[in-house]
Design a protein around this motif. Structure first.
Motif, short mmCIF file in Angstrom:
data_model
loop_
_atom_site.label_atom_id
_atom_site.label_comp_id
_atom_site.label_asym_id
_atom_site.label_seq_id
_atom_site.Cartn_x
_atom_site.Cartn_y
_atom_site.Cartn_z
N UNK A 58 -12.26 3.91 6.68
CA UNK A 58 -11.05 4.26 5.93
C UNK A 58 -9.91 4.60 6.88
N UNK A 59 -10.22 5.24 8.01
CA UNK A 59 -9.16 5.55 8.99
C UNK A 59 -8.67 4.26 9.64
N UNK A 60 -9.58 3.37 9.97
CA UNK A 60 -9.19 2.10 10.59
C UNK A 60 -8.29 1.30 9.65
N UNK A 61 -8.61 1.34 8.35
CA UNK A 61 -7.79 0.61 7.38
C UNK A 61 -6.38 1.18 7.30
N UNK A 62 -6.26 2.51 7.34
CA UNK A 62 -4.94 3.14 7.28
C UNK A 62 -4.15 2.86 8.55
N UNK A 63 -4.83 2.87 9.70
CA UNK A 63 -4.16 2.52 10.95
C UNK A 63 -3.66 1.07 10.90
N UNK A 64 -4.50 0.20 10.32
CA UNK A 64 -4.11 -1.20 10.16
C UNK A 64 -2.90 -1.35 9.25
N UNK A 65 -2.83 -0.53 8.20
CA UNK A 65 -1.69 -0.56 7.28
C UNK A 65 -0.40 -0.18 8.01
#
Length: 267
Positions: A58-65
């Motif tokens: 979930x953190x990686x996805x937010x960083x990607x966003x």
């Protein structure tokens, strides 16, 4: 440099540029934010391959966003710069396309600011006990071995870049970026910069700059094509836009042939 120190450094730099980007939306700050997020993603990606999943999905996805949204702002800022750059050479202001790009940029900036507010990087990159434990347990030798093996493919990648067809340029550009950051990580991990790695990094950076500017021009031409279809231009306006399109296309050809020096504002 130990893994934890390198990870902390990338996090601190990313947070610094994130906060400046959110305040000023300065193109250079947004660029530096994306560069440091790439470095952080490269490091965490290598650690995952070695069996250490530092950041939850979930953190990686937010960083990607954040990374993607910052990219959209940066792309539109570059498109406006290209209009000004070619406008000086063609003695045309290109008011209509600049107005359209300006409106798009305003909306993207608003969206980016909202995302920054909702996903502060200082929270996403917080050092929790589990992260510190994983970093402490990560094997430097395994990371260096993985990086060394990956970097062995760089000479072949550079050969492919020299003969790249247009439909492969963007994909190669992304791979070159990832390899450049892996070389940087390897240099930091071993606390030395070998002559071979220095040469490889320099070659990668040169191709990356060339492909990057080519890609910016490709996006520029796409914007022009869409705008011409939708804007209902008169004959004179259409002719001006066609001149810009042709100029961008010729510049692309010169860039790939190595006959065009890329202006510093686009590097």
């Amino acid at each position: 440099m130990v893994i934890e120190t390198l990870y902390r450094t990338y996090c601190e730099r990313s947070i610094f540029h994130f906060e400046n980007s959110a305040k000023t939306l300065d193109p250079d700050e947004i660029h530096d934010l994306r560069v440091n997020l790439r470095r952080l993603r490269a490091l965490t990606g290598v650690l995952r391959v070695c069996g250490f999943n530092i950041l939850p999905k979930v953190r990686r996805q937010k960083l990607g966003l954040i990374f993607r949204e910052a990219g959209r702002v940066r792309d539109l800022q570059t498109q406006l710069r290209l209009c000004d750059y070619f406008g000086e050479r063609l003695n045309t202001r290109f008011v209509l396309i600049k107005r359209k790009l300006g409106l798009d940029l305003s909306m993207e900036k608003t969206r980016f600011e909202k995302i920054c507010t909702a996903n502060p990087l200082s929270v996403l990159l917080l050092f929790t006990p589990d992260i510190l434990e994983k970093l402490a347990g990560a094997s430097s030798e395994a990371v260096v071995a993985e990086l060394t093996q990956g970097c062995a493919a760089i000479p072949d990648l550079l050969i492919a870049a020299a003969h790249a067809p247009s439909d492969r340029i963007h994909a190669l550009r992304i791979r070159l970026k990832k390899m450049k950051y892996k070389i940087d990580i390897l240099n930091h991990m071993t606390d030395e910069v070998t002559t071979e790695n220095k040469i490889l990094r320099s070659q990668i950076a040169a191709w990356q700059d060339r492909f990057g500017f080519w890609h910016d021009l490709e996006v520029h031409r796409d914007h022009l094509t869409i705008f011409e279809k939708e804007a209902g231009l008169d004959r004179l306006q259409s002719e001006k836009l066609s001149r810009l399109y042709v100029c961008a296309e010729r510049t692309q050809q010169s860039v790939l042939a190595g006959r065009f020096k890329i202006p510093k504002i686009f590097l």
